[in-house]
Enzyme design. Structure first.
Site, PDB file in Angstrom:
ATOM      1  N   ALA A  63       0.032  -8.050   5.608  1.00  0.00           N
ATOM      2  CA  ALA A  63      -1.202  -7.813   5.280  1.00  0.00           C
ATOM      3  C   ALA A  63      -1.854  -7.448   3.795  1.00  0.00           C
ATOM      4  O   ALA A  63      -2.851  -7.197   3.454  1.00  0.00           O
ATOM      5  CB  ALA A  63      -2.175  -6.753   6.106  1.00  0.00           C
TER       6      ALA A  63
ATOM      7  N   HIS B 129      -6.288  -2.064   1.666  1.00  0.00           N
ATOM      8  CA  HIS B 129      -4.817  -1.884   0.918  1.00  0.00           C
ATOM      9  C   HIS B 129      -4.998  -1.897  -0.452  1.00  0.00           C
ATOM     10  O   HIS B 129      -5.791  -3.133  -1.203  1.00  0.00           O
ATOM     11  CB  HIS B 129      -3.873  -3.058   1.281  1.00  0.00           C
ATOM     12  CG  HIS B 129      -3.842  -3.156   2.872  1.00  0.00           C
ATOM     13  ND1 HIS B 129      -3.372  -2.293   3.664  1.00  0.00           N
ATOM     14  CD2 HIS B 129      -4.544  -3.983   3.724  1.00  0.00           C
ATOM     15  CE1 HIS B 129      -3.380  -2.708   5.014  1.00  0.00           C
ATOM     16  NE2 HIS B 129      -4.023  -3.893   4.967  1.00  0.00           N
TER      17      HIS B 129
ATOM     18  N   ASN C 240       3.321  -0.797   8.042  1.00  0.00           N
ATOM     19  CA  ASN C 240       4.523  -1.825   7.588  1.00  0.00           C
ATOM     20  C   ASN C 240       4.101  -2.391   6.122  1.00  0.00           C
ATOM     21  O   ASN C 240       5.006  -2.758   5.511  1.00  0.00           O
ATOM     22  CB  ASN C 240       4.073  -3.218   8.728  1.00  0.00           C
ATOM     23  CG  ASN C 240       4.848  -2.769   9.758  1.00  0.00           C
ATOM     24  OD1 ASN C 240       6.227  -2.166  10.110  1.00  0.00           O
ATOM     25  ND2 ASN C 240       4.438  -3.038  10.928  1.00  0.00           N
TER      26      ASN C 240
END
Length: 256
Positions: A116, A212, A182
């Site tokens: 991601a 993120h 992750n």
């Protein structure tokens, strides 16, 4: 036609199946027994449900893990020892340093998918030129943290504004939040390592996206990156972009 083996049959796997590139087909799906009837109904003779990867007598062009850190630990070595190519999305499994070493020294080819986040190539390049500090922050809605260790650290029902509820190393984050961290592991493995990478996890009731943020600095200069992605509709813990990175791995098979 390239033939792949899929490990998992949950939300991530469904997203990959729906977007499978032309020239790639699924030959085998490793899944729990209760999924096998649905797999047979959906695919007929085109894809065989398996309990274990080693039950496959042929050689897949790619084994694609879309399940969990537990699946990487359970099946990774068996896949690689057969000399197969294994691509994993659940990179947090490599927070177990012993498992990481076993997988990296096995016979097959191991690929860590970008998942991601973007900018991993730039981070790896920065490492060559003096990477000193990496800080990663994950901001998600409270719903994305439900059912995780976050519930012991913060009252997700009472939160009214964005709040950091965890700060620690990428190794700690990957172990404590296996379904959510992750990306932290992927950044750590591409940069300064699991223990030196600092991670902040945030719950934000005002967002419906998974954001993120990466900040890296060193002798090379400074890198700042923010990616705000939509979660999968069937699994708010997982970003759609993570599934798309698995789709990209499938597409690359057709370009060789």
């Amino acid at each position: 036609m390239k033939k792949i083996m899929l490990i998992g049959y949950g939300a991530m796997a469904q997203a990959v199946i729906e977007r499978l590139p032309e020239g790639v087909t699924i030959g085998w799906i490793v899944a729990r027994t209760h999924h096998h009837a649905a797999i047979r109904t959906r695919f007929g003779d085109r894809a065989r449900p398996l309990l274990l990867p080693q039950d496959c007598a042929e050689t897949p062009d790619l084994v694609l893990e879309c399940a969990s850190q537990q699946a990487v630990a359970q099946y990774g070595e068996a896949v690689l020892h057969r000399g197969w190519h294994l691509a994993i999305i659940s990179t947090g499994a490599l927070a177990d340093s012993a498992l990481e070493q076993r997988l990296r020294h096995a016979d097959g080819r191991l690929t860590l998918l970008s998942g991601a986040v973007a900018g991993i190539d730039g981070l790896a390049a920065a490492k060559e030129g003096g990477l000193e500090q990496v800080v990663y922050r994950s901001r998600k809605s409270p719903a994305s943290w439900r059912g995780s260790y976050a519930e012991t650290l913060i009252d997700l029902n009472a939160i009214r504004e964005a709040q950091i509820f965890f700060e620690g190393s990428a190794r700690e984050a990957a172990r404590l939040f296996p379904a959510n961290a992750n990306v932290a592991a992927t950044i750590a493995l591409g940069g300064v390592g699991m223990d030196a990478t600092r991670v902040q996890l945030m719950a934000d009731p005002a967002t419906q996206r998974n954001t993120h943020t990466l900040h890296a600095s060193g002798l090379f200069g400074e890198l700042r990156l923010e990616l705000s992605g939509l979660p999968l509709a069937d699994n708010p813990k997982t970003s759609t972009l993570a599934a798309l990175s698995a789709v990209r791995a499938c597409r690359e098979l057709t370009q060789r």
